[in-house]
Design an enzyme around this catalytic site. Structure first.
Site, PDB file in Angstrom:
ATOM      1  N   HIS A 197       0.849  -1.192   0.000  1.00  9.78           N
ATOM      2  CA  HIS A 197       0.000   0.000   0.000  1.00  9.78           C
ATOM      3  C   HIS A 197       0.884   1.241   0.000  1.00  9.78           C
ATOM      4  CE1 HIS A 197      -3.228  -2.750   1.833  1.00  9.78           C
ATOM      5  NE2 HIS A 197      -3.482  -2.564   0.555  1.00  9.78           N
ATOM      6  N   GLU A 200       1.746   3.845   3.050  1.00  9.40           N
ATOM      7  CA  GLU A 200       2.290   3.318   4.301  1.00  9.40           C
ATOM      8  C   GLU A 200       3.823   3.378   4.250  1.00  9.40           C
ATOM      9  OE1 GLU A 200       0.301  -0.505   4.353  1.00  9.40           O
ATOM     10  OE2 GLU A 200      -1.663   0.452   4.309  1.00  9.40           O
ATOM     11  N   ARG A 255      -3.320   4.710  -2.003  1.00 12.82           N
ATOM     12  CA  ARG A 255      -3.144   3.358  -1.453  1.00 12.82           C
ATOM     13  C   ARG A 255      -2.903   2.295  -2.531  1.00 12.82           C
ATOM     14  NH1 ARG A 255      -5.436  -0.147   2.796  1.00 12.82           N
ATOM     15  NH2 ARG A 255      -6.495  -1.924   1.893  1.00 12.82           N
ATOM     16  N   HIS A 325       2.964  -3.534   6.617  1.00 10.28           N
ATOM     17  CA  HIS A 325       1.921  -2.526   6.413  1.00 10.28           C
ATOM     18  C   HIS A 325       1.928  -1.547   7.588  1.00 10.28           C
ATOM     19  CE1 HIS A 325      -0.414  -4.574   3.158  1.00 10.28           C
ATOM     20  NE2 HIS A 325       0.274  -5.614   3.597  1.00 10.28           N
ATOM     21  N   GLU A 399       1.393  -4.846  10.975  1.00  9.94           N
ATOM     22  CA  GLU A 399       0.845  -3.490  10.881  1.00  9.94           C
ATOM     23  C   GLU A 399       1.697  -2.668  11.839  1.00  9.94           C
ATOM     24  OE1 GLU A 399      -1.569  -2.141   9.076  1.00  9.94           O
ATOM     25  OE2 GLU A 399      -2.535  -3.894   8.195  1.00  9.94           O
TER      26      GLU A 399
HETATM   27 ZN   LIG Z   1      -1.492  -1.858   4.119  1.00  5.69          ZN
END
Ligand SMILES: [Zn+2]
Ligand SMILES: *[C@@H]1O[C@H](CO)[C@@H](O)[C@H](O)[C@H]1NC(C)=O
Ligand SMILES: *[C@@H]1O[C@H](CO)[C@@H](O)[C@H](O)[C@H]1NC(C)=O
Ligand SMILES: *[C@@H]1O[C@H](CO)[C@@H](O)[C@H](O)[C@H]1NC(C)=O
Ligand SMILES: *[C@@H]1O[C@H](CO)[C@@H](O)[C@H](O)[C@H]1NC(C)=O
Length: 438
Positions: A197, A200, A255, A325, A399
């Site tokens: 993405h 990020e 994104r 991410h 994340e």
């Molecule tokens: Zn992501």
């Protein structure tokens, strides 16, 4: 070692690079991205009832908000925290609506343009710093990252080999670094990708940090030596190259990929919904203008297809798939697409448990961990589920920081602490792989 240590003499290799970053960041006026985020806000909302959730969804749709967390309007329900980026001309209407309807909210970022300019080093500082030594504590443009890869490929040929696995939609090379001591003996592999993405940015910064640490500590740290002697790491610092570039030049909060659609004006596909695993089911959108658009068919995106082809080809020896991410502070494992327990759950679970403890030991930062479906949300067509289904036994999605205070605008000051703690988690998972776990 020029790229690894403290500032040394300027190198010719860097001069074109800093000119490039100047061109991107300073198009003749003092505001980044042509001041397009001036007055925009990021607001956290928590609908408490079904009715409130429904009203919020309608409002978001109407105001064309950019949802930061969760990634799709469809995930909004009573009790879920949602962080939204609201354009300046919509924030008044939303705030009035919130006060009227009594929905709990908190303004996370008062002025997005100001936050964006505060969190990044100024173009003049960047250019002054770039020519001497490599700075791992700033975000780097795609050109800078690719030049860095080429440089390491030349100067560290004993441990690094750079190759391309294909081309992006816009024709950019999809580069991967193979990191590890060359050996004739059979070696298992670990795949690491960052930047699926585009917005990020901490992801690519971590991939670079990982490579730096590996090269810098290979001789002094027995754990790292063991890792590089026994495994090959395949590291893709920027998966979604077109999107990442676009997030530097046009829209900081982009994104998706940048592919065109024949019937809609909207660009791009969510590269984490485009994999052939329960493709385009729950948690993915069929609409090309949505941020979680699954694409016209599985692997429609050349970036996804290239990585899928590589992993299919090497699946016998790749033991782990790690994808980076932001933001949420979570360590996730399969499944994403359904609520169910994976086979060999206990091995994967204990790897995650230890990794999260190791991470916390550095700065006390807490990560939640568990199956993606129940820990974050259900999403179909994700790379992690696909890699698991393809036969890679350990697949994780990180994340990274934070939990919404800065969101996607994690300041450069926090690159170092974030990467240091994440490094320990990755080393811990890797050492787990080298041990036997049924
Ligand atoms: Zn992501
Ligand atoms: C806000 O401005 C954008 C771009 O100028 C426009 O497309 C959008 O419709 C506006 N939204 C509202 C709620 O006025
Ligand atoms: C990396 O270096 C090798 C030589 O050591 C070269 O053959 C290869 O083409 C380089 N990779 C890239 C992508 O330039
Ligand atoms: C991994 O983390 C666990 C829990 O913090 C710790 O006991 C173990 O020593 C770590 N292993 C390595 C190799 O870092
Ligand atoms: C579970 O572990 C067994 C024994 O190590 C292995 O043969 C099998 O492939 C594993 N299954 C999965 C889905 O990882």
């Amino acid at each position: 070692m020029k790229f690894l240590g403290k500032p040394r003499s300027p190198t010719a290799a860097f001069l074109p690079l800093c000119l490039l970053s100047l061109k991107i960041l300073q198009p003749g006026h003092s505001h980044l991205y042509s001041n397009r985020y001036a007055g925009d806000k990021v607001i956290r909302l928590i609908p408490n009832t079904k009715d409130e959730a429904y009203a919020l969804k309608k409002m978001y749709h109407h105001l064309k908000v950019d949802l930061w967390q969760p990634s799709s309007i469809s995930y909004i329900s009573e009790g879920t925290v949602t962080d939204v980026h609201i354009p300046q001309n919509g924030s008044r209407a939303l705030l009035a609506f919130l006060q009227e309807s009594n929905i709990q909210y908190k303004i996370l970022i008062e002025d997005l343009q100001k936050a964006l300019e505060k969190g990044s080093s100024l173009p003049t500082q960047r250019s002054r710093r770039s020519p001497s030594g490599y700075n791992y504590e700033v975000y780097h443009s795609l050109e800078e990252i690719q030049n860095w890869m080429r440089h390491l490929n030349k100067t560290h040929s004993g441990l690094i080999h750079m190759f391309s696995i294909g081309k992006s939609y816009e024709g950019r090379s999809l580069f991967v670094l193979k990191l590890g001591r060359r050996s004739r003996a059979y070696k298992r592999g670990v795949w690491i990708d960052c930047g699926i993405h585009a917005r990020e940015w901490i992801g690519p910064a971590f991939c670079q940090w990982f490579v730096k640490e590996a090269l810098l500590t290979y001789r002094s740290d027995p754990t790292m030596r063991k890792m590089l002697n026994h495994l090959y790491f395949y590291i893709m610092p920027v998966f979604n190259v077109d999107g990442y570039h676009f997030s530097w030049t046009n829209d900081r909060f982009w994104r998706k990929t940048r592919s065109r659609n024949s019937r809609f004006r909207c660009h791009g596909v969510d590269a984490n919904r485009n994999w052939r695993v329960k493709w385009c089911d729950e948690g993915a959108s069929m609409h090309p203008c949505d941020d979680t658009y699954c694409g016209p068919f599985p692997e429609s995106e050349p970036e996804v297809k290239a990585v899928a082809n590589f992993l299919r080809k090497h699946r016998k020896h790749i033991r782990a798939y790690l994808s980076f991410h932001a933001y949420a502070q979570m360590l996730l494992y399969p499944y994403s697409y359904k609520y169910a327990t994976i086979p060999n759950f206990s091995c994967v679970e204990s790897a995650a448990h230890n990794a999260v403890n190791a991470l916390r030991s550095v700065h006390g930062v807490q990560y939640r961990y568990g199956p993606a479906s129940s820990t974050l949300y259900v999403s179909s067509g994700s790379s992690m589920d696909w890699a698991y289904k393809t036969g890679i036994p350990y697949t994780f999605a990180f994340e990274l920081r934070d939990t919404g205070h800065f969101g996607f605008l994690l300041p450069e000051m926090l690159i170092k602490p974030t990467c240091m703690e994440t490094m320990l988690a990755v080393k811990n998972i890797t050492m787990h792989l080298l041990k036997k776990c049924p």
